[in-house]
Enzyme design. Structure first.
Site, short mmCIF file in Angstrom:
data_model
loop_
_atom_site.label_atom_id
_atom_site.label_comp_id
_atom_site.label_asym_id
_atom_site.label_seq_id
_atom_site.Cartn_x
_atom_site.Cartn_y
_atom_site.Cartn_z
N TYR A 1 0.91 -1.16 0.07
CA TYR A 1 -0.04 0.02 -0.06
C TYR A 1 1.06 1.30 -0.21
O TYR A 1 1.69 1.26 0.88
CB TYR A 1 -0.93 0.08 0.99
N ASP B 1 9.36 2.44 -0.88
CA ASP B 1 8.25 3.27 -0.01
C ASP B 1 8.63 2.77 1.29
O ASP B 1 8.42 1.76 1.81
CB ASP B 1 7.08 2.81 -0.55
N LYS C 1 6.01 9.11 8.47
CA LYS C 1 5.71 8.82 9.90
C LYS C 1 6.90 9.26 10.70
O LYS C 1 6.85 10.43 11.34
CB LYS C 1 5.59 7.44 9.72
#
Length: 438
Positions: free
Chosen positions: A151, A246, A274
């Site tokens: 994702y 990613d 994050k």
């Protein structure tokens, strides 16, 4: 189903009822909903400190969500809070450059060998979107290879289902995503190099980039098998294709120098989020200057953001990375992770529950399966999801907060001390008993 459990409490239920009147589904991100664990009201959080969160009804939980990854130091880390408060007193946002942007970019470039230049953005989704646009603009090609179960945020071109074959041409993964938008997205099977080779055999000269989570964290926690990331690097080198990692989730979590250092594989472009923002909404894209200079204003690929490089996010990111750069935080987490995973597995065995864990660095996953290892999305989907639901509610009722879905990773912080681990394992003993009882 949630009404059968002790939590959430009445205040959470009241807030959820109000939220559903004004917010789709009552939440601002589907990952927070309890739809994947039987539905009902989610727990509404009031405050957090260290490894513990407290809900609006006053219930305390050992937290393994950690805001889905950023809180590697624990909640409300004093140095991070102080840095944000100090900057907030100076002003929240200026729409002009600040020294904090430069300081964080320098820090990232110092910590991550593959990164010489950094563009700050506002989220992991925006980082992934920018990385794809950059790759297409830099190579002059249009097609992208991604992996089933990986994702990359709700970017239209990356929100694609895998289908049943090893390679599926773009099938929109959501209403609102036109087929034309994903027609250049090729979906391969994670941890399966042959599916990637199939894509390149058919479209090699048209593929701008392979985008991959070096550790898949959105189909639970699935590390790469030996040779997978290395194979991707070789394929990209052979075809003039960019390799995008990613690292929104894995960046600075599995290793102080990111997953690329942990596995010894160097990407061309890295998407971060994050931890890089210390809990604030920050993302970043980085890579060699020769690639990054393709972005405007240096190059022709346009990208902009009014709040990019937001001062509060930059302050939080700097205060976080400064504490983890020497590796001491990761070294402190390692024995905690071992004790936790071994303890969970032991208690599952005691209750005769098929269960295993796997992880990398300071993230791990829990799987209700007889398998010794899970390596791809279809294997994750074949795990006992009903068992996870019972386990989730057993843990919640006994003071442990997990992500409300069997497809999410769990995160350990520096603040998870012996008390937190012992409380978790005591809760797990009761939760596994509930799973065994059906």
């Amino acid at each position: 189903m949630s009404s059968q459990h002790a939590r959430p409490g009445p205040r959470s239920i009241e807030l959820f009822d109000r939220a559903r009147r004004f917010t789709p589904g009552g939440v601002n991100s589907p990952a927070r909903a309890f739809n994947g664990v039987g539905g009902g009201a989610p727990v509404f959080i009031d405050r957090a400190r260290g490894a513990w969160i407290t809900d609006v009804d006053g219930n305390e939980y050992v937290d393994y969500v950690g805001s889905f990854g950023p809180m590697i130091l624990g909640h409300a880390d004093p140095a991070v809070v102080e840095a944000v408060q100090k900057q907030a007193a100076k002003g929240l946002s200026f729409g002009a450059p600040t020294g904090l942007e430069v300081e964080l970019a320098e820090l990232i470039s110092t910590m991550v060998d593959s990164i010489e230049s950094v563009r700050m953005v506002n989220s992991g989704t925006e980082a992934a979107m920018t990385a794809i646009r950059l790759a297409r603009g830099h190579t002059g090609r249009n097609k992208i290879v991604k992996f089933a179960g990986n994702y990359h945020g709700h970017v239209d071109a990356l929100l694609v289902n895998a289908g049943s074959g090893p390679l599926t041409l773009g099938i929109p993964g959501s209403p609102g995503v036109p087929a034309s938008v994903v027609e250049d997205t090729l979906v391969a099977t994670y941890n399966d190099l042959e599916s990637v080779k199939t894509a390149f055999a058919e479209h090699g000269d048209e593929i701008a980039a392979i985008m991959v989570e070096p550790v898949a964290g959105n189909m639970n926690c699935v590390p790469p098998v030996d040779g997978f990331l290395e194979g991707l690097r070789e394929i990209c080198d052979a075809h003039g294709t960019l390799l995008i990692f990613d690292e929104v989730m894995t960046g600075f979590r599995v290793h102080p120098n990111c997953a690329q250092a942990y596995f010894g594989v160097t990407p061309d472009v890295t998407a971060l989020g994050k931890i890089v923002g210390g809990g604030m909404p920050v993302g970043a894209v980085g890579g060699p200057a020769s690639v990054m200079e393709t972005l405007a204003p240096s190059g022709p690929v346009y990208q902009a953001g009014t709040l990019s490089g937001h001062p509060l996010g930059m302050a939080a990111g700097i205060a976080t990375l400064e504490q983890i750069r020497d590796g001491s935080v990761h070294a402190a987490i390692e024995p905690k992770m071992t004790a936790l995973r071994d303890g969970l597995a032991a208690r599952a065995r005691q209750h005769g529950v098929p269960f295993m864990t796997q992880g990398a660095g300071a993230m791990f996953g829990m799987f209700f399966t007889e398998a010794e290892r899970v390596t791809r999305f279809d294997e994750v989907a074949a795990c006992d999801l009903d068992a996870f639901t019972r386990f989730f509610h057993g843990m919640l009722d006994n003071g442990v907060y997990l992500a409300p879905a069997a497809f999410e990773a769990a995160f350990v912080s520096r603040a998870h001390d012996e008390e937190a681990i012992e409380a978790t394992l005591a809760a797990a003993d009761k939760a596994f008993a509930a799973v065994a009882a059906g």
